[in-house]
Design an enzyme around this catalytic site. Structure first.
Site, PDB file in Angstrom:
ATOM      1  NE  ARG A  99       4.243  30.150 -41.923  1.00 32.97           N
ATOM      2  CZ  ARG A  99       4.870  30.883 -42.846  1.00 32.97           C
ATOM      3  NH1 ARG A  99       5.036  30.421 -44.075  1.00 32.97           N
ATOM      4  NH2 ARG A  99       5.329  32.076 -42.547  1.00 32.97           N
ATOM      5  CE  LYS A 131       8.853  31.625 -40.531  1.00 34.58           C
ATOM      6  NZ  LYS A 131       9.330  31.275 -41.878  1.00 34.58           N
ATOM      7  CD  GLU A 170      12.163  25.112 -46.751  1.00 35.92           C
ATOM      8  OE1 GLU A 170      12.139  26.350 -46.837  1.00 35.92           O
ATOM      9  OE2 GLU A 170      11.531  24.472 -45.905  1.00 35.92           O
TER      10      GLU A 170
END
Ligand code: PLP
Length: 336
Positions: free
Chosen positions: A79, A181, A217
């Site tokens: 990721r 992120k 989210e």
């Protein structure tokens, strides 16, 4: 540093060692562990001017017999590299990422809380440290990892949270950086979070940026809806962060609980009809959602207490992470 293991919350209490590697002249050096402390940055650094930075969130867990393990660290490596490509930063070799962190955790073993008292939170960061003036990728980069012993992310722990649907703020623009992120994603979340907190709610529930209709989210955690024998979570449409915990829950729900796991669009009205609702993340683990506020109306979920299936999934996941339940997936990485 003397730590009272019984009073751990989720705050930064950095352990004394950190890992640092530098990317210069086109390649990463091998890095080293050093004492935790300030990093020197020049004012022209890419991260300070244009936010060219990423982070990861992982944990090291202490098993009942005192071993230390991590959960799917290679998924975090992948990721982070997805984020590097999106933000034009140099990727890290997966093995290098995992082994550097394992070495740091080994050096920090006294800061991994005892079994069931908490975990060692691991925070890798990667950012443009070289100078820029125009909006361009930085010429050099720093990869740094620090750790901190932590207790539960939400003070209420497994007892659950109340969330508010916020239609006037979106977490991630369409085709933006919501799926990685990137540090900037979190700067923009501070104000909506502050606003819902001022109204006594625990977290923001975000809807999609195109129509303000579909669930995205809860704060920095993925959302799951249980109804009958189905469990659903928003499909990854580019604005949702692909959580490692999210993926684990989808697989556990199907293989160990016989639930029908779905990744699809979820209109926010569906939440109000749910049997159970929860959010997931390395920090949040599985946190039950007890009610959802929408336009001044509070919608209690189920009987406004942690549901039976949420609790069972939580026990299964924690059981695997702490080495109490069989890991049939190859998820556990033994540190020693
Ligand atoms: C980190 C994060 C998650 C959870 O991901 P995990 O890999 O499960 O820890 C979910 N949503 C957002 C926005 C995040 O930043």
């Amino acid at each position: 540093m003397k730590i009272d293991w019984d009073s751990l919350g989720f705050e930064a209490r950095p352990a004394p060692r950190m890992f640092v590697a530098e990317f210069r002249n086109g390649s990463w050096d091998r890095g080293r562990t050093v004492d935790y402390g300030p990093l020197a940055l020049e004012p022209a650094a890419g991260i300070l001017n244009y936010g060219q930075g990423l982070f990861e969130g992982m944990k090291a867990y202490r098993t009942r017999d005192g071993r230390i393990v991590m959960f799917r660290p290679e998924a975090n490596a992948r990721r982070l590299n997805d984020g590097c490509r999106r933000l034009c930063m140099p990727e890290l070799e997966e093995g290098f990422f995992v082994e550097s962190i394992a070495a740091l955790v080994r050096e920090s073993r006294d800061y991994v809380p005892p079994f069931e008292k908490g975990d060692l939170y691991i925070r890798p960061i990667l950012f443009g440290s070289g100078p820029v003036l125009g909006v361009n990728p930085a010429p050099s980069y720093t990869f740094c990892v620090f750790t901190s012993p932590v207790g539960p992310y939400f003070k209420s722990g497994f007892s659950g949270i109340r969330v508010e649907i916020k239609e006037d703020f979106h977490r991630a623009p369409l085709a933006g950086t919501g799926a990685v992120k990137a540090v900037g994603n979190y700067a923009t979340s501070l104000l909506p979070k502050r606003l819902v907190k001022a109204r006594g709610r625990d977290e923001v529930l975000y809807l999609d940026a195109r129509q303000s209709r579909y669930v995205e989210e809860v704060g920095s955690a993925n959302v799951f809806v249980l109804k009958g024998d189905a469990i659903a979570t928003p499909r990854l449409r580019g604005s949702i962060l692909p959580g490692v915990t999210r993926d684990a829950i989808l697989r556990l729900a199907e293989s160990r609980f016989g639930l029908e796991a779905e990744e699809r669009d979820i209109g926010f009205e569906e939440l109000f009809e749910a049997d159970e609702l929860f959010c997931t993340g390395t920090a949040a683990v599985i946190t039950p959602i007890l009610s959802v506020f929408h336009r001044e109306v509070e919608h209690p979920i189920g009987n406004a207490a942690p549901g039976a299936r949420t609790t069972a999934l939580y026990r299964e996941l924690k059981g695997i992470q702490l080495g109490e339940k069989p890991d049939g997936f190859g998820w556990i990485y033994e540190i020693g």
